[in-house]
Design a protein around this motif. Structure first.
Motif, mmCIF file in Angstrom:
data_model
loop_
_atom_site.group_PDB
_atom_site.id
_atom_site.type_symbol
_atom_site.label_atom_id
_atom_site.label_comp_id
_atom_site.label_asym_id
_atom_site.label_seq_id
_atom_site.Cartn_x
_atom_site.Cartn_y
_atom_site.Cartn_z
ATOM 1 N N LEU A 28 27.077 29.815 38.198
ATOM 2 C CA LEU A 28 27.882 31.024 37.999
ATOM 3 C C LEU A 28 28.078 31.774 39.306
ATOM 4 C CD1 LEU A 28 26.475 32.323 34.591
ATOM 5 C CD2 LEU A 28 28.679 31.228 35.031
ATOM 6 N N VAL A 29 27.037 31.837 40.123
ATOM 7 C CA VAL A 29 27.164 32.496 41.427
ATOM 8 C C VAL A 29 28.233 31.793 42.266
ATOM 9 C CG1 VAL A 29 26.017 32.942 43.633
ATOM 10 C CG2 VAL A 29 24.830 33.440 41.486
ATOM 11 N N ALA A 30 28.201 30.468 42.274
ATOM 12 C CA ALA A 30 29.182 29.698 43.064
ATOM 13 C C ALA A 30 30.593 29.928 42.546
ATOM 14 C CB ALA A 30 28.828 28.210 43.018
ATOM 15 N N HIS A 31 30.758 29.945 41.230
ATOM 16 C CA HIS A 31 32.090 30.145 40.655
ATOM 17 C C HIS A 31 32.633 31.528 41.007
ATOM 18 C CE1 HIS A 31 35.377 29.733 37.737
ATOM 19 N NE2 HIS A 31 35.181 31.021 37.521
ATOM 20 N N GLY A 38 36.914 40.646 42.818
ATOM 21 C CA GLY A 38 36.301 41.957 42.982
ATOM 22 C C GLY A 38 34.947 42.023 42.313
ATOM 23 N N ILE A 39 34.283 40.873 42.203
ATOM 24 C CA ILE A 39 32.965 40.780 41.585
ATOM 25 C C ILE A 39 31.980 40.266 42.620
ATOM 26 C CG2 ILE A 39 31.572 39.576 39.838
ATOM 27 C CD1 ILE A 39 34.170 39.392 38.160
ATOM 28 N N GLU A 40 30.832 40.903 42.742
ATOM 29 C CA GLU A 40 29.800 40.442 43.671
ATOM 30 C C GLU A 40 28.475 40.334 42.929
ATOM 31 O OE1 GLU A 40 27.978 41.321 48.119
ATOM 32 O OE2 GLU A 40 29.656 42.501 47.354
ATOM 33 N N VAL A 41 27.939 39.122 42.873
ATOM 34 C CA VAL A 41 26.642 38.912 42.241
ATOM 35 C C VAL A 41 25.547 39.295 43.237
ATOM 36 C CG1 VAL A 41 25.102 37.278 41.102
ATOM 37 C CG2 VAL A 41 27.582 37.030 40.851
ATOM 38 N N ALA A 118 34.269 29.334 32.736
ATOM 39 C CA ALA A 118 33.699 30.432 33.510
ATOM 40 C C ALA A 118 34.666 31.598 33.663
ATOM 41 C CB ALA A 118 33.254 29.932 34.879
ATOM 42 N N ASP A 119 35.971 31.334 33.609
ATOM 43 C CA ASP A 119 36.939 32.423 33.727
ATOM 44 C C ASP A 119 36.822 33.413 32.567
ATOM 45 O OD1 ASP A 119 37.965 31.636 36.134
ATOM 46 O OD2 ASP A 119 39.627 30.493 35.283
#
Length: 222
Positions: A28-31, A38-41, A118-119
């Motif tokens: 999920l982090v890689a995806h 605009g998403i940062e894990v 994942a989308d």
């Protein structure tokens, strides 16, 4: 596991992913990193305790595995995240409707099965960050299923066997406590699980059975 050592940009949605499978976290982090949503894990953790103790917590949105291998009810976790100002998305590979409904009664905003693309998670994160419920098909189906409050029609001995087994006793110990044979106890548990399955509640593993016992008040969380 700290995914990034820098604070997210003010405009980015700061996200935590909590799953007891490292491959799920890494995937999920890689995806999410490969796409500019605009998403940062900022947190990737395999445990609930690890999330709460992480230096980046609280975050904007927590993506939480519904079936972490602990004894803490999902509604308790969601309420704790709400109190910290973190919005919650729950995800799972196998989820009984009762667990999903409990999470949403506590304030979760999205349910994304791990079988979905994942989308779908991206859309759920964006909706949750805006304070909106993401009403996809899996969520609507789960919310329309029978709830745990419905009577599965357990016999007295079936219920007792399930309660004792959920408390951590072995089949042999349950048989001893009930004054019967191990085969009879196995039959009680099998029939009890089947009756719950017929009303949409999956108690097919001991972990799911224990969580249900906590929700029903048979057991108290440790």
């Amino acid at each position: 596991m700290t995914v990034t050592t820098k604070r997210a940009r003010p405009s980015a949605i700061r996200v935590a992913i909590v799953d007891d499978h490292r491959l799920v976290i890494d995937g999920l982090v890689a995806h999410l990193a490969a796409r500019r949503h605009g998403i940062e894990v900022v947190i990737g953790e395999p445990t609930w305790v690890g999330l709460l103790s992480h230096s980046e917590f609280p975050v904007d949105v927590a993506v939480l595995d519904l079936n972490l291998d602990d004894s803490i009810a999902i509604d308790t976790k969601v309420r704790a995240l709400n109190a910290a100002g973190t919005r919650t998305i729950v995800m799972s590979r196998h989820a009984d409707p009762s667990s999903v409904q409990g999470a949403f009664k506590a304030g979760a905003l999205a349910f994304v099965p791990k079988t979905e693309p994942a989308d779908e998670l991206v859309k759920a994160i964006q909706a949750a960050a805006a304070g909106k419920r993401y009403e996809n098909g899996p969520l609507l189906r789960a919310l329309s299923e029978p709830t745990a409050s419905e009577n599965p029609g357990l016999g007295k001995q079936e219920r007792r066997a399930l309660v004792l087994y959920a408390s951590g006793r072995s089949i042999r110990e349950v048989a001893r406590d009930m004054g019967t044979t191990e085969e009879t106890v196995k039959s009680y548990i099998k029939r009890g699980r089947r009756k719950y399955r017929e009303i949409g509640i999956d108690l097919g593993t001991k972990i799911l059975l224990r969580r249900h016992g906590i929700r029903e008040g048979w057991l108290t969380p440790e």
